[in-house]
Design an enzyme around this catalytic site. Structure first.
Site, PDB file in Angstrom:
ATOM      1  N   LYS A  60      -7.337  11.703 -18.127  1.00 36.84           N
ATOM      2  CA  LYS A  60      -7.484  12.429 -19.384  1.00 36.84           C
ATOM      3  C   LYS A  60      -6.182  12.303 -20.189  1.00 36.84           C
ATOM      4  O   LYS A  60      -5.933  11.276 -20.771  1.00 36.84           O
ATOM      5  CB  LYS A  60      -7.873  13.876 -19.094  1.00 36.84           C
ATOM      6  CG  LYS A  60      -9.088  13.997 -18.136  1.00 36.84           C
ATOM      7  CD  LYS A  60     -10.375  13.479 -18.727  1.00 36.84           C
ATOM      8  CE  LYS A  60     -11.497  13.265 -17.719  1.00 36.84           C
ATOM      9  NZ  LYS A  60     -11.810  14.361 -16.840  1.00 36.84           N
ATOM     10  N   ARG A  81       0.824  -1.214   0.000  1.00 32.39           N
ATOM     11  CA  ARG A  81       0.000   0.000   0.000  1.00 32.39           C
ATOM     12  C   ARG A  81       0.858   1.264   0.000  1.00 32.39           C
ATOM     13  O   ARG A  81       0.439   2.319  -0.446  1.00 32.39           O
ATOM     14  CB  ARG A  81      -0.921  -0.011   1.228  1.00 32.39           C
ATOM     15  CG  ARG A  81      -2.044   1.015   1.161  1.00 32.39           C
ATOM     16  CD  ARG A  81      -2.882   1.013   2.432  1.00 32.39           C
ATOM     17  NE  ARG A  81      -2.106   1.381   3.575  1.00 32.39           N
ATOM     18  CZ  ARG A  81      -2.096   0.730   4.746  1.00 32.39           C
ATOM     19  NH1 ARG A  81      -2.839  -0.346   4.925  1.00 32.39           N
ATOM     20  NH2 ARG A  81      -1.351   1.160   5.728  1.00 32.39           N
ATOM     21  N   TYR A 134     -14.899  21.699 -12.043  1.00 31.58           N
ATOM     22  CA  TYR A 134     -15.501  20.422 -12.460  1.00 31.58           C
ATOM     23  C   TYR A 134     -16.659  20.110 -11.507  1.00 31.58           C
ATOM     24  O   TYR A 134     -16.494  20.140 -10.287  1.00 31.58           O
ATOM     25  CB  TYR A 134     -14.399  19.366 -12.372  1.00 31.58           C
ATOM     26  CG  TYR A 134     -14.759  17.958 -12.706  1.00 31.58           C
ATOM     27  CD1 TYR A 134     -15.153  17.598 -13.986  1.00 31.58           C
ATOM     28  CD2 TYR A 134     -14.661  16.960 -11.736  1.00 31.58           C
ATOM     29  CE1 TYR A 134     -15.448  16.284 -14.290  1.00 31.58           C
ATOM     30  CE2 TYR A 134     -14.951  15.640 -12.034  1.00 31.58           C
ATOM     31  CZ  TYR A 134     -15.350  15.309 -13.318  1.00 31.58           C
ATOM     32  OH  TYR A 134     -15.633  14.005 -13.612  1.00 31.58           O
ATOM     33  N   ASP A 155      -6.898  22.554 -10.212  1.00 39.73           N
ATOM     34  CA  ASP A 155      -7.160  21.415 -11.084  1.00 39.73           C
ATOM     35  C   ASP A 155      -6.579  21.783 -12.448  1.00 39.73           C
ATOM     36  O   ASP A 155      -7.125  22.629 -13.158  1.00 39.73           O
ATOM     37  CB  ASP A 155      -8.675  21.157 -11.157  1.00 39.73           C
ATOM     38  CG  ASP A 155      -9.020  19.909 -11.955  1.00 39.73           C
ATOM     39  OD1 ASP A 155      -8.259  19.569 -12.884  1.00 39.73           O
ATOM     40  OD2 ASP A 155     -10.061  19.286 -11.668  1.00 39.73           O
TER      41      ASP A 155
END
Ligand SMILES: *Cc1c(COP(=O)(O)O)cnc(C)c1O
Length: 398
Positions: free
Chosen positions: A214, A64, A117, A189
């Protein structure tokens, strides 16, 4: 540790961005000459001795907490972003939410750009609100006027430039200058530009976020988030990320790294094709306006030119007023443009949008329906022909 082709720290210092994305974070010598870092699956990491175990001497401690595949991808991204570290998350939205959770707590106030967003807004309106964080939405064009919105308990300012769907450009350095003077953390962002075309940390932003889904992934086959941060903000991000137990699979890290290697050439093509399509659309009789900051006629062009080194393939247009059945005919006629959310892959996409549905600090008052396009890597002549025949169907249905 050695990272083969760069300066030995993995930072790729001195190399140009297109070279960094190819070379940073790889160490073929360490993996028997294989060019790419292998996908290392694993939870348990064994220590050789009792002493190594209790003193945490290993390079890795537990799956992890990272492995060679995630570390390699982080090193490459860090070279590009230029921050103090990278945290990887399973989606772009989780990169936004974990970043906000890292710097906010009960009683704090957040300034959130109105053009963010939409799901980022929902996180603020639902989860942050429940945790006792108050959000105020602000106009993306506020600039240094952000100072008037700051309260004693304002801890963070979140930016997204250009804005989702409508592409307003923010004056990032004007906002970060105010924030720095007041000790307020800034987050952006930066999915649209990627750090190839806009470098948030160089403009004073503390936390730079990308939906790696993206352009980093670039092939519509991955959900991924990346967080780069500097200074005290980096310590907060990595502590919150680790404590929440956020991790991504080595397979997804390898896909992200594979996308990153071709980012510069893909973006150069998205930029060229996107601009050509935007210019072509400006002259179409069906189109009222094109919202694309690299067009000299765009209201955000001066800021884009001042701060950005390129434009990507996502932009919007406002159609002249037509009935909804004509808009439907346009979309249903599209053959090469897919109708689907997301963007940043090799394929062209189109969606309708209406910012009146959710914005609260600005008024969305436009002449006609909004269409957002992602220009993929197809030949632009074919894309123009596809839009041309769809416009013909639209006119026939009007
Ligand atoms: C797509 C997107 C996100 C979210 O990414 P997911 O991987 O879908 O969670 C965040 N910000 C922007 C600007 C986006 O376009």
């Amino acid at each position: 540790m050695s990272h083969g082709h760069d300066d030995g720290t993995g930072s790729g210092n001195g190399l140009r961005p297109a070279t960094k994305v190819v070379h940073s974070g790889r160490d073929p010598k360490r993996f028997d000459g294989f060019v790419n870092t292998p996908v290392v699956r694993g939870s348990t990491v064994l220590s050789a001795t009792y002493d190594d175990l209790i003193h945490h001497r290993g390079r890795y401690s537990y799956g992890r907490r990272g492995n060679p595949t995630t570390e390699s991808f982080e090193t490459a991204l860090k070279a590009l972003e230029g921050g103090d570290g990278i945290a990887l998350t399973p989606s772009g939205l989780s990169a936004c939410s974990i970043s906000l959770l890292s710097v906010l707590g009960a009683g704090d106030h957040l300034l959130m750009v109105d053009t963010a967003y939409r799901p980022t807004r929902t996180f603020c309106d639902q989860v942050l609100k429940r945790l006792g964080v108050e959000t105020t939405y602000y106009d993306p064009l506020v600039g240094a006027g952000i100072a008037d919105l700051i309260r004693d308990n304002t801890r963070a300012i979140f930016l997204e430039s250009p804005g989702s769907q409508s592409f307003e450009m923010q004056d990032v350095p004007a906002i970060t200058a105010v924030a720095r003077a007041r000790g307020i953390t800034t987050l952006i962002d930066n999915t649209w530009a990627t750090p190839l075309f806009f470098k948030p940390h160089a403009f004073g932003v503390d936390i730079s976020i990308q939906a790696g889904t993206k352009y980093i992934g670039g092939h519509a086959d991955l959900n991924l988030g990346t967080i780069s941060a500097v200074g005290p903000a980096w310590k907060k991000v990595i502590a919150t990320h680790g404590t929440l137990g956020i991790t991504i699979s080595p397979d997804d890290a390898a896909l992200g790294a594979r996308g990153l290697r071709t980012l510069a050439v893909r973006l150069a093509q998205h930029q060229r094709s996107g601009l050509e399509m935007a210019q072509w659309l400006q002259d179409r009789p069906e189109v009222s306006r094109v919202l694309h900051p690299a067009l000299p006629t765009d209201p955000g062009h001066a800021i884009w030119k001042r701060d950005f080194t390129g434009a990507t393939g996502l932009f919007s247009l406002i159609l002249k007023e037509v009935p909804e059945r004509a808009v439907a005919a346009f979309f249903d006629a599209l053959a090469l443009f897919g109708m689907g959310y997301s963007w940043g892959g090799y394929e062209s996409l189109a969606i309708p949008f209406d910012c009146r549905d959710y914005r609260t600090a600005t008024v969305w008052d436009v002449e006609g329906p909004g269409v957002r396009l992602h220009i993929g890597l197809e030949d632009v002549a074919d894309l123009k022909a596809d839009l041309d025949q769809a416009f013909a169907r639209m006119r026939a249905a009007a």
